[in-house]
Design a protein around this motif. Sequence first.
Motif, short mmCIF file in Angstrom:
data_model
loop_
_atom_site.label_atom_id
_atom_site.label_comp_id
_atom_site.label_asym_id
_atom_site.label_seq_id
_atom_site.Cartn_x
_atom_site.Cartn_y
_atom_site.Cartn_z
N ARG A 1 0.82 -1.21 0.00
CA ARG A 1 0.00 0.00 0.00
C ARG A 1 0.86 1.26 0.00
NH1 ARG A 1 -3.29 -0.77 5.25
NH2 ARG A 1 -1.39 -1.90 5.80
N LEU A 2 0.29 2.33 -0.48
CA LEU A 2 0.96 3.62 -0.50
C LEU A 2 1.03 4.18 0.92
CD1 LEU A 2 1.97 6.17 -2.18
CD2 LEU A 2 -0.40 6.94 -2.03
N VAL A 3 2.18 4.75 1.26
CA VAL A 3 2.34 5.43 2.54
C VAL A 3 2.50 6.92 2.25
CG1 VAL A 3 3.64 5.60 4.70
CG2 VAL A 3 3.49 3.40 3.50
N SER A 4 1.64 7.72 2.81
CA SER A 4 1.68 9.15 2.49
C SER A 4 2.91 9.83 3.09
CB SER A 4 0.42 9.84 3.05
OG SER A 4 0.45 9.86 4.46
N ARG A 5 3.28 10.92 2.47
CA ARG A 5 4.41 11.71 2.95
C ARG A 5 4.15 12.17 4.38
NH1 ARG A 5 5.46 17.03 3.43
NH2 ARG A 5 7.61 17.76 3.12
N GLU A 6 2.92 12.57 4.68
CA GLU A 6 2.56 13.06 6.01
C GLU A 6 2.73 11.98 7.07
OE1 GLU A 6 1.27 15.63 3.01
OE2 GLU A 6 0.73 13.51 3.26
N THR A 7 2.37 10.73 6.72
CA THR A 7 2.52 9.63 7.67
C THR A 7 4.00 9.40 8.00
OG1 THR A 7 0.50 8.53 6.92
CG2 THR A 7 2.14 7.16 8.02
N ILE A 8 4.82 9.42 6.97
CA ILE A 8 6.26 9.20 7.18
C ILE A 8 6.86 10.31 8.03
CG2 ILE A 8 8.49 9.07 6.03
CD1 ILE A 8 7.06 7.75 3.67
N LEU A 9 6.51 11.56 7.74
CA LEU A 9 7.03 12.68 8.51
C LEU A 9 6.62 12.59 9.97
CD1 LEU A 9 6.39 15.61 6.00
CD2 LEU A 9 8.59 14.63 6.64
N LYS B 1 5.97 9.84 11.65
CA LYS B 1 6.70 8.74 12.28
C LYS B 1 8.14 9.12 12.60
CE LYS B 1 3.75 5.20 12.15
NZ LYS B 1 3.42 4.35 13.34
N LEU B 2 8.76 9.86 11.70
CA LEU B 2 10.18 10.17 11.84
C LEU B 2 10.47 11.39 12.70
CD1 LEU B 2 11.49 9.51 8.22
CD2 LEU B 2 11.90 8.13 10.23
N TRP B 3 9.64 12.42 12.61
CA TRP B 3 9.98 13.68 13.28
C TRP B 3 8.83 14.26 14.08
CZ3 TRP B 3 11.60 12.95 8.07
CH2 TRP B 3 12.98 12.76 7.93
N ASP B 4 7.80 13.51 14.37
CA ASP B 4 6.65 14.00 15.14
C ASP B 4 6.08 15.26 14.47
OD1 ASP B 4 6.90 11.94 16.97
OD2 ASP B 4 8.41 13.04 18.11
N ASP B 5 6.05 16.35 15.23
CA ASP B 5 5.44 17.57 14.69
C ASP B 5 6.47 18.58 14.20
OD1 ASP B 5 2.86 16.66 15.26
OD2 ASP B 5 2.98 17.39 17.32
N SER B 6 7.74 18.18 14.17
CA SER B 6 8.79 19.11 13.75
C SER B 6 8.69 19.39 12.25
CB SER B 6 10.16 18.53 14.08
OG SER B 6 10.26 18.23 15.45
N PHE B 7 9.05 20.61 11.87
CA PHE B 7 9.04 20.95 10.44
C PHE B 7 10.27 20.34 9.77
CE2 PHE B 7 10.61 23.61 6.98
CZ PHE B 7 9.53 23.54 6.11
N VAL B 8 10.03 19.65 8.68
CA VAL B 8 11.12 19.04 7.91
C VAL B 8 10.87 19.35 6.44
CG1 VAL B 8 12.27 16.91 7.28
CG2 VAL B 8 11.39 17.19 9.59
N ASP B 9 11.91 19.80 5.75
CA ASP B 9 11.72 20.13 4.34
C ASP B 9 11.79 18.87 3.47
OD1 ASP B 9 14.42 19.49 4.01
OD2 ASP B 9 15.06 21.57 4.16
N ASP B 10 11.39 19.01 2.23
CA ASP B 10 11.33 17.87 1.31
C ASP B 10 12.70 17.25 1.09
OD1 ASP B 10 8.61 17.99 0.94
OD2 ASP B 10 8.74 19.39 -0.74
N ASN B 11 13.74 18.07 1.10
CA ASN B 11 15.08 17.55 0.85
C ASN B 11 15.52 16.58 1.95
OD1 ASN B 11 17.69 17.66 -0.64
ND2 ASN B 11 18.41 18.46 1.33
N THR B 12 15.20 16.89 3.20
CA THR B 12 15.56 16.01 4.32
C THR B 12 14.88 14.65 4.19
OG1 THR B 12 15.85 17.91 5.79
CG2 THR B 12 15.59 15.75 6.82
#
Length: 232
Positions: free
Chosen positions: A172-180, A182-193
């Motif tokens: 199944r597809l995992v959305s970008r939001e789900t991954i972010l 899981k990895l960084w909670d609510d912290s802002f992370v740019d697309d490059n990271t």
Amino acid sequence: MYKIMIVEDDPKLAGLLESHIVRYGNECVKVQEFEHVLDRFKEIRPHVVLLDVNLPSFDGYYWCRQIRSVSTCPIIFISARNGTMDQLRALENGADDYITKPFHYDIVIAKIHSQLRRVYGDYAAVSGERTVDKEGLVLYPERMELRLEDKTATLTKKETILLETLLSRSPRLVSRETILEKLWDDSFVDDNTLSVNITRVRKRLAELGIEDALETVRGSGYRLNAVWKQPK
């Protein structure tokens, strides 16, 4: 056969340890480039590390922390320092055991075997180690390892979290939001990271001979396809 890595700058002692380890049917690798212990660890991928405290350039505590940043592999300190604070410091930096010099070689072998049973053998089975298995590709989150047949890739913490998220939902597809999340909670992370971490996971899969499994779905997220599955 298990692989034991020795990080000891006394060549005579390292040689004696090697002879005892090999005698009991295990493979042994001695590290001699003490400025690149972590690089050698990633190359060797040992099951247990024997680590001295007094080393050139950086001490054993430093290298223990470096190894812990990428792996939960058992680490046993071997040191002439027999103070309580030295042993506490080793444990606080991630060690699993501490043996003071001089020591009986059979004790060292017994402690190695104890760690092997605890992490990889009978005790590990009893403790119910958590795994994520997708068509024979097995992730060991607690060890931060990914395995396919006889090949193993050592992971960082974020690579482990990312692969667990993708494997558990595959195909199944995992959305970008789900991954972010899981990895960084609510912290802002740019697309490059995020892209950098995805690239690193692709490299870990490539180490196992898996190519083109991690698909980018533009504007939506990522999908892990089981391209490594052998047709029946």
